[in-house]
Design an enzyme around this catalytic site. Structure first.
Site, PDB file in Angstrom:
ATOM      1  CB  CYS A 104      -0.993  -0.043   1.160  1.00  0.00           C
ATOM      2  SG  CYS A 104      -2.355   1.117   0.957  1.00  0.00           S
ATOM      3  CG  HIS A 207      -3.733  -3.284   3.276  1.00  0.00           C
ATOM      4  ND1 HIS A 207      -2.676  -2.945   4.106  1.00  0.00           N
ATOM      5  CD2 HIS A 207      -4.204  -2.129   2.755  1.00  0.00           C
ATOM      6  CE1 HIS A 207      -2.535  -1.625   4.094  1.00  0.00           C
ATOM      7  NE2 HIS A 207      -3.437  -1.109   3.290  1.00  0.00           N
ATOM      8  CD  GLU A 209      -1.525  -5.899   5.528  1.00  0.00           C
ATOM      9  OE1 GLU A 209      -1.259  -6.218   4.356  1.00  0.00           O
ATOM     10  OE2 GLU A 209      -1.963  -4.761   5.832  1.00  0.00           O
TER      11      GLU A 209
END
Ligand code: MN
Length: 232
Positions: A104, A207, A209
């Protein structure tokens, strides 16, 4: 064990980072270390001596000063301390060919540090784009990306031409640095991932994660740690 440095947010007098990044690195077999800010070049060099890889995390907007633009009225909050630290760190890591995974804001920092530019606000840039600041759970993929089949990213993400990803950005990469390539775009043609050929240096706009139960997205972290460990 691969030692991975994680950049973090700096809000008033606190360092802040969501738990997802460290969890993902540990699940992949790496050792995550959060990096407090410094202006000191010798401390940045000492960080780079210790680290095997650098994970540039998400966060607030990047100061357009770094890509030679004046601030648009739609620019969000910026953090001068974080910007200065991350630019110095990423240039040092790149010079040393340390593997870099940039997520990001991290991808935008990587891009700008090496000579690229970004859109300050895609919703006021004068072209159509889809909703990239989703109002849905963090793990939920809301838009599609199309992958470049010759890319490292394509192989990491299971050789699928299309994937759905989450989206939490109002800025986006505009021009990429020399010797980089675009390896994924959304349907509205925004750049969603960039990579460099010589060593593991990859930026993604979404994202991964936060997509904790997505085994394909987890491969981003696994491949990052594996490239350091010399596996696969
Ligand atoms: Mn997006």
């Amino acid at each position: 064990m691969a030692i991975i440095g994680l950049t973090c947010n700096y809000v008033e007098d606190q360092y802040r980072i969501t738990h997802y990044y460290a969890k993902a690195i540990m699940a992949a077999g790496g050792l995550p270390i959060i990096l407090p800010y410094t202006k000191e070049a010798n401390i940045i060099e000492a960080y780079l001596d210790v680290l095997d890889g650098l994970l540039l995390t998400g966060g607030i907007d990047v100061d357009p000063y770094y890509y030679h633009e004046e601030p648009s009225p739609n620019l969000g909050f910026i953090c001068p301390e974080r910007d200065a630290f991350e630019f110095a760190l990423v240039l040092g890591a790149f010079k040393r060919k340390k593997p870099i995974l940039a997520i990001c804001r991290g991808m935008q920092i990587l891009n700008i540090a090496l000579g690229g530019t970004i859109w300050q606000d895609i919703n006021h840039a004068g072209f159509f784009c889809h909703k990239h600041m989703q109002e849905a759970p963090k793990w939920y993929p809301t838009h599609e990306i199309i992958l470049e089949t010759e890319s490292r990213l394509f192989h990491i993400l299971g050789q699928q031409g299309h994937l759905r990803v989450n989206s939490f950005h109002h800025q986006a990469v505009k021009d990429i640095p020399p010797a980089f390539r675009v390896c994924a775009r959304s349907q509205d043609q925004l750049i969603e991932a960039i990579e460099y050929d010589d060593f593991y240096c990859l930026g993604v706009q979404w994202h991964p994660e936060c997509m904790e139960n997505d085994l394909i997205q987890f491969q981003l972290f696994q491949s990052f740690v594996n490239t350091i460990d010399g596996v696969g």
